[in-house]
Design an enzyme around this catalytic site. Structure first.
Site, PDB file in Angstrom:
ATOM      1  N   SER A   1       1.081  -8.138  -1.340  1.00  0.00           N
ATOM      2  CA  SER A   1       1.580  -9.118  -0.374  1.00  0.00           C
ATOM      3  C   SER A   1       0.650 -10.318  -0.199  1.00  0.00           C
ATOM      4  CB  SER A   1       1.857  -8.460   0.982  1.00  0.00           C
ATOM      5  OG  SER A   1       0.661  -8.119   1.643  1.00  0.00           O
TER       6      SER A   1
ATOM      7  N   GLN B   1      -2.279 -22.125  19.507  1.00  0.00           N
ATOM      8  CA  GLN B   1      -3.296 -21.239  18.953  1.00  0.00           C
ATOM      9  C   GLN B   1      -3.400 -19.942  19.748  1.00  0.00           C
ATOM     10  OE1 GLN B   1      -7.084 -23.210  18.548  1.00  0.00           O
ATOM     11  NE2 GLN B   1      -6.229 -24.919  17.365  1.00  0.00           N
ATOM     12  N   CYS B   2      -2.912 -19.963  20.978  1.00  0.00           N
ATOM     13  CA  CYS B   2      -2.966 -18.768  21.811  1.00  0.00           C
ATOM     14  C   CYS B   2      -1.951 -17.750  21.309  1.00  0.00           C
ATOM     15  CB  CYS B   2      -2.666 -19.103  23.269  1.00  0.00           C
ATOM     16  SG  CYS B   2      -3.761 -20.364  23.965  1.00  0.00           S
TER      17      CYS B   2
ATOM     18  N   THR C   1       1.195  -5.143   4.185  1.00  0.00           N
ATOM     19  CA  THR C   1       1.032  -5.560   5.577  1.00  0.00           C
ATOM     20  C   THR C   1       0.446  -6.960   5.733  1.00  0.00           C
ATOM     21  OG1 THR C   1      -1.158  -4.525   5.733  1.00  0.00           O
ATOM     22  CG2 THR C   1       0.747  -3.181   6.359  1.00  0.00           C
TER      23      THR C   1
ATOM     24  N   THR D   1       0.812  -1.226   0.000  1.00  0.00           N
ATOM     25  CA  THR D   1       0.000   0.000   0.000  1.00  0.00           C
ATOM     26  C   THR D   1       0.837   1.264   0.000  1.00  0.00           C
ATOM     27  OG1 THR D   1      -1.788  -1.137   1.170  1.00  0.00           O
ATOM     28  CG2 THR D   1      -1.763   1.266   1.311  1.00  0.00           C
TER      29      THR D   1
END
Length: 338
Positions: free
Chosen positions: A61, A274-275, A92, A15
């Site tokens: 990206s 996953q945390c 990003t 961007t």
């Protein structure tokens, strides 16, 4: 008088260099170079001399692949002796993956590599790109930074510890398991004690970065067939996002059998949590035992992005599965806390 540092700016896409078109913002060749040329704050005596390279074609990206990580790494490695530091401008969406990959690929570079971008294009009035770029350039000119960093908003993060935390905020990235390396406020402050002290050395890049690695998030009731597909040839590695500290449903015999079959074929299974703020410890719970029995390796407090990039790099270097498993659990670029 101190000679101005020289910084190589590689614009891969994103961007920050986009321009308004009839169909919305889009990358336009030459537009970013024009915008930087028209930013007077980037051309003062306090700012290093910038050399800008716009990639062709420019990359959104979301379309980034491991081969694009290797392209960037080769570009920077080829210019290592001609510049004091490097800035990579990138979109990003997958910036954290690229930052992680460059941290592993450029071990031995011994110079600062700073990845940044923006949520609003540089040519737009409220663009966050001006400050992000200026901060990135100044960090890239430091003598004490010898690693890959990600600069966004007020945060200076280790590249292989960063995750994208916001789709639209100016503080879009965080580092859940490691405090920031520094902050950009009234002054740019870097905590030198957190920096990696890497001496320059050889940068041995793989010929290709194409090892097939899959990424799978465990969820309640996930069929074993899904894991079987992820482990099936040509897969050489799988990153499994397990529950909590690295647990799996130990009562699912078929799932455990599939894991064991994959390990027997030499597929490397790396386990992350996953945390967001978490650490895998495969010895903490009995429900992690099947992972150990199947030859899986815990990724400790690595992010998913870092674990995926690390496994792709290690497997692309032509290493045997057992060596990859051993290295996956070791700290190679500051990506995990041993």
């Amino acid at each position: 008088m101190t000679e101005r540092k020289r910084i190589y700016v590689a614009y891969a896409g994103g961007t920050i260099g986009m321009k308004a078109t009839e169909t919305g913002y889009a990358p336009v060749p030459g537009h970013l170079t024009e915008q930087i040329r028209d930013q007077p704050q980037l051309h003062t005596a306090e700012v290093p001399e910038l050399s800008i390279c716009e990639y062709e074609p420019l990359l959104d990206s979301a379309n980034a692949r491991p081969s694009d990580w290797l392209r960037i790494a080769r570009d920077l490695a080829q210019h290592r002796h001609h510049y004091d530091g490097f800035v990579v401008l990138h979109g990003t969406d997958t910036m954290a993956y690229t930052a992680s990959a460059l941290a592993f690929l450029l071990r031995g570079l011994g110079k600062p590599v700073v990845i940044t971008g923006s949520q609003i294009p540089l040519g737009v009035l409220r663009s966050d790109g001006r400050q992000n770029l200026l901060t990135a350039v100044l960090v890239a000119a430091r003598d004490d930074v010898r690693e890959v960093c990600l600069v966004f908003g007020s945060h200076i993060l280790r590249g292989c510890r960063a995750v994208k935390a916001s789709a639209s905020g100016f503080e879009a990235f965080s580092s859940p398991n490691l405090p920031p390396l520094g902050m950009a406020g009234v002054q740019i402050e870097v905590d030198v004690a957190r920096l990696r002290d890497q001496e320059p050395g050889a940068v041995g890049l793989p010929i290709t970065l194409d090892a097939p690695v899959n990424l799978l998030r465990l969820y309640p009731g996930m069929p074993a067939a899904l894991l079987r597909a992820a482990l099936a040839p040509p897969a050489r590695g799988v990153i499994l996002e397990a529950y909590g500290a690295g647990t799996v449903p130990s009562a699912d015999d078929e799932l455990l059998q599939v894991l064991a079959e994959g390990a027997a074929r030499g597929v490397v299974v790396g386990v992350v949590s996953q945390c967001v703020d978490g650490r895998v410890d495969l010895n903490a719970y009995a429900t992690s035992a099947p992972l150990i029995e199947a030859g899986a390796v815990g990724g400790l407090d690595m992010t998913t992005e870092a674990a995926y990039a690390k496994l792709v790099v290690l497997l692309s270097e032509g290493r045997a599965p057992d060596e990859v498993r051993a290295l996956f659990a070791q700290d190679l670029a500051g990506e995990l806390t041993a």
